[in-house]
Design a protein around this motif. Structure first.
Motif, mmCIF file in Angstrom:
data_model
loop_
_atom_site.group_PDB
_atom_site.id
_atom_site.type_symbol
_atom_site.label_atom_id
_atom_site.label_comp_id
_atom_site.label_asym_id
_atom_site.label_seq_id
_atom_site.Cartn_x
_atom_site.Cartn_y
_atom_site.Cartn_z
ATOM 1 N N VAL A 22 15.083 -7.753 12.079
ATOM 2 C CA VAL A 22 13.627 -7.878 12.184
ATOM 3 C C VAL A 22 13.035 -6.548 11.740
ATOM 4 O O VAL A 22 13.468 -5.488 12.207
ATOM 5 N N LEU A 23 12.032 -6.575 10.833
ATOM 6 C CA LEU A 23 11.515 -5.338 10.238
ATOM 7 C C LEU A 23 9.999 -5.396 10.058
ATOM 8 O O LEU A 23 9.497 -5.566 8.951
ATOM 9 N N PRO A 24 9.219 -5.277 11.141
ATOM 10 C CA PRO A 24 7.773 -5.142 10.971
ATOM 11 C C PRO A 24 7.432 -3.762 10.425
ATOM 12 O O PRO A 24 8.034 -2.753 10.819
ATOM 13 N N ASN A 25 6.448 -3.706 9.522
ATOM 14 C CA ASN A 25 6.103 -2.470 8.821
ATOM 15 C C ASN A 25 4.584 -2.428 8.660
ATOM 16 O O ASN A 25 3.992 -3.360 8.121
ATOM 17 N N LEU A 26 3.950 -1.352 9.127
ATOM 18 C CA LEU A 26 2.496 -1.237 9.092
ATOM 19 C C LEU A 26 2.095 0.077 8.438
ATOM 20 O O LEU A 26 2.591 1.141 8.814
ATOM 21 N N THR A 27 1.199 0.002 7.455
ATOM 22 C CA THR A 27 0.654 1.191 6.796
ATOM 23 C C THR A 27 -0.866 1.124 6.859
ATOM 24 O O THR A 27 -1.468 0.111 6.514
ATOM 25 N N LEU A 28 -1.478 2.228 7.294
ATOM 26 C CA LEU A 28 -2.932 2.331 7.357
ATOM 27 C C LEU A 28 -3.338 3.615 6.649
ATOM 28 O O LEU A 28 -2.849 4.702 6.982
ATOM 29 N N GLY A 29 -4.209 3.492 5.644
ATOM 30 C CA GLY A 29 -4.542 4.663 4.862
ATOM 31 C C GLY A 29 -5.987 4.706 4.428
ATOM 32 O O GLY A 29 -6.796 3.820 4.738
ATOM 33 N N TYR A 30 -6.291 5.768 3.687
ATOM 34 C CA TYR A 30 -7.640 5.980 3.179
ATOM 35 C C TYR A 30 -7.527 6.513 1.761
ATOM 36 O O TYR A 30 -6.734 7.426 1.481
ATOM 37 N N ALA A 31 -8.316 5.929 0.840
ATOM 38 C CA ALA A 31 -8.338 6.377 -0.545
ATOM 39 C C ALA A 31 -9.351 7.501 -0.694
ATOM 40 O O ALA A 31 -10.566 7.270 -0.623
ATOM 41 N N LEU A 32 -8.863 8.733 -0.845
ATOM 42 C CA LEU A 32 -9.765 9.864 -1.021
ATOM 43 C C LEU A 32 -10.529 9.753 -2.344
ATOM 44 O O LEU A 32 -11.720 10.039 -2.413
ATOM 45 N N THR A 33 -9.801 9.353 -3.382
ATOM 46 C CA THR A 33 -10.385 9.074 -4.694
ATOM 47 C C THR A 33 -9.656 7.855 -5.248
ATOM 48 O O THR A 33 -8.770 7.285 -4.595
ATOM 49 N N LYS A 34 -9.978 7.455 -6.465
ATOM 50 C CA LYS A 34 -9.295 6.329 -7.082
ATOM 51 C C LYS A 34 -7.847 6.659 -7.442
ATOM 52 O O LYS A 34 -7.080 5.762 -7.793
ATOM 53 N N TYR A 42 4.191 3.139 10.142
ATOM 54 C CA TYR A 42 5.079 2.880 11.270
ATOM 55 C C TYR A 42 5.925 1.655 10.962
ATOM 56 O O TYR A 42 5.412 0.653 10.452
ATOM 57 N N PHE A 43 7.222 1.748 11.220
ATOM 58 C CA PHE A 43 8.030 0.537 11.156
ATOM 59 C C PHE A 43 9.088 0.558 12.245
ATOM 60 O O PHE A 43 9.491 1.619 12.730
ATOM 61 N N VAL A 230 6.512 -11.794 4.983
ATOM 62 C CA VAL A 230 5.056 -11.969 5.016
ATOM 63 C C VAL A 230 4.420 -10.617 4.695
ATOM 64 O O VAL A 230 4.724 -9.617 5.350
ATOM 65 N N THR A 231 3.533 -10.578 3.714
ATOM 66 C CA THR A 231 2.872 -9.336 3.311
ATOM 67 C C THR A 231 1.362 -9.548 3.287
ATOM 68 O O THR A 231 0.871 -10.437 2.591
ATOM 69 N N VAL A 232 0.653 -8.739 4.047
ATOM 70 C CA VAL A 232 -0.810 -8.783 4.079
ATOM 71 C C VAL A 232 -1.320 -7.397 3.725
ATOM 72 O O VAL A 232 -0.940 -6.411 4.358
ATOM 73 N N ALA A 233 -2.185 -7.300 2.708
ATOM 74 C CA ALA A 233 -2.678 -6.002 2.259
ATOM 75 C C ALA A 233 -4.148 -6.113 1.872
ATOM 76 O O ALA A 233 -4.604 -7.152 1.391
ATOM 77 N N LYS A 234 -4.867 -5.017 2.082
ATOM 78 C CA LYS A 234 -6.265 -4.937 1.701
ATOM 79 C C LYS A 234 -6.431 -3.795 0.703
ATOM 80 O O LYS A 234 -6.106 -2.645 1.010
ATOM 81 N N PRO A 235 -6.947 -4.061 -0.494
ATOM 82 C CA PRO A 235 -7.148 -2.979 -1.460
ATOM 83 C C PRO A 235 -8.303 -2.082 -1.027
ATOM 84 O O PRO A 235 -9.209 -2.517 -0.304
ATOM 85 N N PRO A 236 -8.297 -0.815 -1.455
ATOM 86 C CA PRO A 236 -9.401 0.073 -1.095
ATOM 87 C C PRO A 236 -10.693 -0.345 -1.782
ATOM 88 O O PRO A 236 -10.683 -0.901 -2.881
ATOM 89 N N ILE A 237 -11.798 -0.118 -1.105
ATOM 90 C CA ILE A 237 -13.120 -0.410 -1.659
ATOM 91 C C ILE A 237 -13.853 0.913 -1.849
ATOM 92 O O ILE A 237 -13.991 1.707 -0.905
#
Length: 245
Positions: A22-34, A42-43, A230-237
Motif C-alpha cells: 500500500v503506497l499513499p503519496n501526497l504532494t502539496l506545493g506552490y508555483a512561485l513562477t511558471k 509525504y508518503f 489512483v492519481t488526482v492532481a490539480k495544475p497551478p493557476i
C-alpha cells in the motif's frame, strides 16, 4: 501485489514470496513562477510479505521538501533541476529500534515529446544518505535512468532502464559497494472515463553487480506487479493581468 523471485537478493538459494503493498503519496506545493515550484511531500509505504513476514515486512514513512526549476529548450524539450530533502522513518518488524534516515537528493531530468502521444526522458539523480541529520554518513547513490512513455486511448506503455551505483560505509549499508541494473516494463489501462483509476501490470528485472557475497546486494531478482493506481492532481493557476479597456 507482486511476486518476487529472490527476496533476500542473494547469489544462490533464491527464495520467492508474494508481497502486498500500500503506497499513499501526497504532494502539496506552490508555483512561485511558471518555471519554479516548491512543494512538500509525504508518503507511507507498507510491504507485507506472505512467507517471510517476520524478517522482511516493513513500514516506511517519508517527509520531504522540494524545489524544482524548469528550463524550456527547443522542439518542446524541457530541462528540469530539482533539490529534495527528506527524512525517512522506518518500522521493520524484526528490529525494535530501526534507524532514522536523512537524504539529500539533487536531480536533473530531460524530457522530449515525440509526436503527440510519446515522451522520451533521461535523468541523473544523486542520493546522499545519513543515519542522522547531516551525521553518520551512510552512502552516496547515483541513479542514471532513461525511458519512453507512450499513451494511446486509455492505454499507457512504459519502458525504463536504470543504472544505480552505490558507494558507502559497509557498517551502515549492511554490505559492500555495488551496482544495480533495473529494467522495467509496464502496461496500464484506465478503467473509467470519469475517474482517474488505472489497473497496471509491471515487470522488473534486477541485476546486482559487484557484491556477490553480500546478501541484499547480490544475484538476480525478478519482480512482477499487478494493482490499481489512483492519481488526482490539480495544475497551478497563475494570475491573469487584464488590459485596460
Amino acid at each position: 501485489v507482486r511476486l518476487e523471485t529472490n527476496v533476500f537478493q542473494t547469489n544462490s538459494r533464491n527464495s520467492s514470496d508474494f508481497i502486498y503493498r500500500v503506497l499513499p503519496n501526497l504532494t502539496l506545493g506552490y508555483a512561485l513562477t511558471k518555471r519554479t515550484r516548491v512543494s512538500a511531500n509525504y508518503f507511507l509505504l507498507r510491504d507485507q510479505y506472505t512467507k517471510f513476514d517476520r524478517p522482511l515486512s516493513r513500514t516506511l514513512q517519508s517527509v520531504g521538501f522540494q524545489v524544482t526549476h524548469d528550463i524550456p529548450l527547443k522542439n518542446r524539450a524541457n530541462l528540469s533541476f530539482g533539490y529534495f530533502n527528506r527524512a525517512l522513518f522506518s518500522t521493520l518488524d524484526y528490529i525494535d529500534d530501526p534507524p532514522f534516515l536523512f537524504d539529500i537528493i539533487p536531480s536533473v531530468t530531460l524530457t522530449k515529446p515525440i509526436g503527440n502521444n510519446t515522451v522520451a526522458y533521461g535523468s541523473v539523480l544523486g542520493q546522499v544518505r545519513f543515519r542522522r541529520m547531516f551525521d553518520r554518513y551512510q552512502e552516496f547513490d547515483q541513479f542514471y535512468s532513461g525511458g519512453v512513455v507512450h499513451r494511446k486511448g486509455g492505454w499507457t506503455f512504459l519502458a525504463d532502464s536504470t543504472l544505480a551505483s552505490n558507494f558507502g560505509r559497509p557498517i551502515y549499508r549492511g554490505g559492500g559497494n555495488n551496482q544495480v541494473i533495473i529494467l522495467t516494463e509496464e502496461v496500464a489501462r484506465k478503467i473509467s472515463p470519469r475517474y482517474p483509476i488505472q489497473t497496471y501490470i509491471r515487470s522488473q528485472q534486477i541485476f546486482n553487480i559487484g557484491a556477490p557475497q553480500s546478501p541484499g546486494f547480490a544475484g538476480f531478482n525478478y519482480r512482477i506487479f499487478g494493482g490499481v493506481r489512483v492519481t488526482v492532481a490539480k495544475p497551478p493557476i497563475f494570475p491573469i493581468k487584464l488590459k485596460d479597456i
